[in-house]
Structure formats: C-alpha cells, structure tokens
Design a protein around this motif. Structure first.
Motif, PDB file in Angstrom:
ATOM      1  N   LEU A   7      73.711 -24.511   6.355  1.00 28.32           N
ATOM      2  CA  LEU A   7      74.702 -24.291   7.408  1.00 28.32           C
ATOM      3  C   LEU A   7      74.029 -23.878   8.715  1.00 28.32           C
ATOM      4  O   LEU A   7      73.047 -23.144   8.702  1.00 28.32           O
ATOM      5  CB  LEU A   7      75.675 -23.198   6.990  1.00 28.32           C
ATOM      6  CG  LEU A   7      76.487 -23.469   5.731  1.00 28.32           C
ATOM      7  CD1 LEU A   7      77.234 -22.216   5.325  1.00 28.32           C
ATOM      8  CD2 LEU A   7      77.444 -24.622   5.953  1.00 28.32           C
ATOM      9  N   PRO A   8      74.602 -24.295   9.846  1.00 31.36           N
ATOM     10  CA  PRO A   8      74.072 -23.842  11.134  1.00 31.36           C
ATOM     11  C   PRO A   8      74.498 -22.407  11.407  1.00 31.36           C
ATOM     12  O   PRO A   8      75.432 -21.879  10.788  1.00 31.36           O
ATOM     13  CB  PRO A   8      74.730 -24.795  12.137  1.00 31.36           C
ATOM     14  CG  PRO A   8      76.038 -25.137  11.507  1.00 31.36           C
ATOM     15  CD  PRO A   8      75.748 -25.196  10.023  1.00 31.36           C
ATOM     16  N   THR A   9      73.834 -21.778  12.336  1.00 31.95           N
ATOM     17  CA  THR A   9      74.134 -20.399  12.709  1.00 31.95           C
ATOM     18  C   THR A   9      75.612 -20.206  13.021  1.00 31.95           C
ATOM     19  O   THR A   9      76.210 -19.203  12.640  1.00 31.95           O
ATOM     20  CB  THR A   9      73.285 -19.998  13.937  1.00 31.95           C
ATOM     21  OG1 THR A   9      71.911 -20.219  13.613  1.00 31.95           O
ATOM     22  CG2 THR A   9      73.494 -18.551  14.314  1.00 31.95           C
ATOM     23  N   GLN A  10      76.238 -21.182  13.679  1.00 30.73           N
ATOM     24  CA  GLN A  10      77.634 -21.073  14.090  1.00 30.73           C
ATOM     25  C   GLN A  10      78.598 -20.931  12.919  1.00 30.73           C
ATOM     26  O   GLN A  10      79.707 -20.448  13.084  1.00 30.73           O
ATOM     27  CB  GLN A  10      78.055 -22.299  14.922  1.00 30.73           C
ATOM     28  CG  GLN A  10      77.288 -22.469  16.187  1.00 30.73           C
ATOM     29  CD  GLN A  10      76.035 -23.316  16.011  1.00 30.73           C
ATOM     30  OE1 GLN A  10      75.370 -23.289  14.984  1.00 30.73           O
ATOM     31  NE2 GLN A  10      75.689 -24.057  17.049  1.00 30.73           N
ATOM     32  N   GLU A  18      75.453 -16.226   4.996  1.00 32.06           N
ATOM     33  CA  GLU A  18      74.598 -17.104   4.196  1.00 32.06           C
ATOM     34  C   GLU A  18      74.134 -18.312   5.007  1.00 32.06           C
ATOM     35  O   GLU A  18      74.918 -18.920   5.731  1.00 32.06           O
ATOM     36  CB  GLU A  18      75.334 -17.596   2.955  1.00 32.06           C
ATOM     37  CG  GLU A  18      75.725 -16.503   2.001  1.00 32.06           C
ATOM     38  CD  GLU A  18      74.537 -15.845   1.326  1.00 32.06           C
ATOM     39  OE1 GLU A  18      73.549 -16.536   1.030  1.00 32.06           O
ATOM     40  OE2 GLU A  18      74.607 -14.626   1.113  1.00 32.06           O
ATOM     41  N   SER A  19      72.866 -18.692   4.855  1.00 31.69           N
ATOM     42  CA  SER A  19      72.348 -19.874   5.557  1.00 31.69           C
ATOM     43  C   SER A  19      72.462 -21.123   4.703  1.00 31.69           C
ATOM     44  O   SER A  19      72.367 -22.241   5.206  1.00 31.69           O
ATOM     45  CB  SER A  19      70.888 -19.673   5.963  1.00 31.69           C
ATOM     46  OG  SER A  19      70.072 -19.500   4.817  1.00 31.69           O
ATOM     47  N   ILE A  84      74.405 -29.433   7.528  1.00 33.69           N
ATOM     48  CA  ILE A  84      75.487 -29.523   8.517  1.00 33.69           C
ATOM     49  C   ILE A  84      74.980 -28.955   9.824  1.00 33.69           C
ATOM     50  O   ILE A  84      74.480 -27.835   9.866  1.00 33.69           O
ATOM     51  CB  ILE A  84      76.724 -28.747   8.033  1.00 33.69           C
ATOM     52  CG1 ILE A  84      77.199 -29.318   6.691  1.00 33.69           C
ATOM     53  CG2 ILE A  84      77.826 -28.785   9.073  1.00 33.69           C
ATOM     54  CD1 ILE A  84      78.266 -28.507   6.016  1.00 33.69           C
ATOM     55  N   LEU A  85      75.082 -29.732  10.871  1.00 28.65           N
ATOM     56  CA  LEU A  85      74.610 -29.304  12.185  1.00 28.65           C
ATOM     57  C   LEU A  85      75.654 -29.613  13.241  1.00 28.65           C
ATOM     58  O   LEU A  85      76.393 -30.591  13.122  1.00 28.65           O
ATOM     59  CB  LEU A  85      73.322 -30.051  12.566  1.00 28.65           C
ATOM     60  CG  LEU A  85      72.093 -29.777  11.720  1.00 28.65           C
ATOM     61  CD1 LEU A  85      70.972 -30.731  12.097  1.00 28.65           C
ATOM     62  CD2 LEU A  85      71.643 -28.348  11.901  1.00 28.65           C
ATOM     63  N   PRO A  86      75.696 -28.818  14.298  1.00 27.09           N
ATOM     64  CA  PRO A  86      76.574 -29.166  15.411  1.00 27.09           C
ATOM     65  C   PRO A  86      75.995 -30.413  16.090  1.00 27.09           C
ATOM     66  O   PRO A  86      74.793 -30.575  16.180  1.00 27.09           O
ATOM     67  CB  PRO A  86      76.510 -27.950  16.328  1.00 27.09           C
ATOM     68  CG  PRO A  86      75.277 -27.225  15.933  1.00 27.09           C
ATOM     69  CD  PRO A  86      74.979 -27.570  14.517  1.00 27.09           C
TER      70      PRO A  86
END
Length: 91
Positions: A7-10, A18-19, A84-86
């Motif tokens: 997962l991205p920071t957002q 959790e990352s 998953i990225l923005p």
C-alpha cells in the motif's frame, strides 16, 4: 493463493499504518475483494462506483500496470505481490 498487497503511504492510515497486507486470490480482482473483506474502508479509496479502479489509482503485478494487461482479471501467482500506487498526474 496467498498474495502480498503493498500500500502507498496515503492508504496506510486506513489499515492501522500497515505498509502491506496479506490477501487471497488468483486474480487482481479476487485479491482486492479479499482486502476489502478485511478492510472495507479501502474499497472507498481504491474502487470506483462500477467495481473498477479509481482514475487516480494504479495497480501493478510483476511491475506491469494491470490497465495494460487484463485489468482486474490479471492473474496473480501464489506468493506474488500486488502493488497499489497513486497515479502520477497526467498519467
């Protein structure tokens, strides 16, 4: 099939910081449904109203953007990874 979802920071605050999450599924769509079953609030952040992906979300499997493959039907290997990225502006 066990898959790691990065997962991205957002999105991390939505899942307690959790990352990465563990999920089950043979396709990207199944993996995302597994994630949504664990963390329903992520559906609002990732999915669009038609069950696809929001315009500003990119999902990668093996370094390939799934929008250019088979979309949510893209296979994911057991032990594989979905990232998953923005989306980048203008992308």
């Amino acid at each position: 099939m066990a898959v790691t979802v990065k997962l991205p920071t957002q999105l991390r605050a939505t899942v307690g910081g959790e990352s990465a999450l563990s999920a089950e599924g043979a396709t990207v769509g199944e993996v995302l449904e597994s994630v949504y079953a664990q963390h329903g609030e992520l559906r609002e952040r990732i999915a669009d109203g038609d069950g696809g992906l929001r315009r500003f979300v990119n999902v990668y499997v093996g370094g390939e953007d799934i929008r250019y493959l088979e979309g949510l039907e893209t296979p994911v290997a057991d032990g594989g990874e979905v990232q998953i990225l923005p989306a980048v502006a203008g992308g």
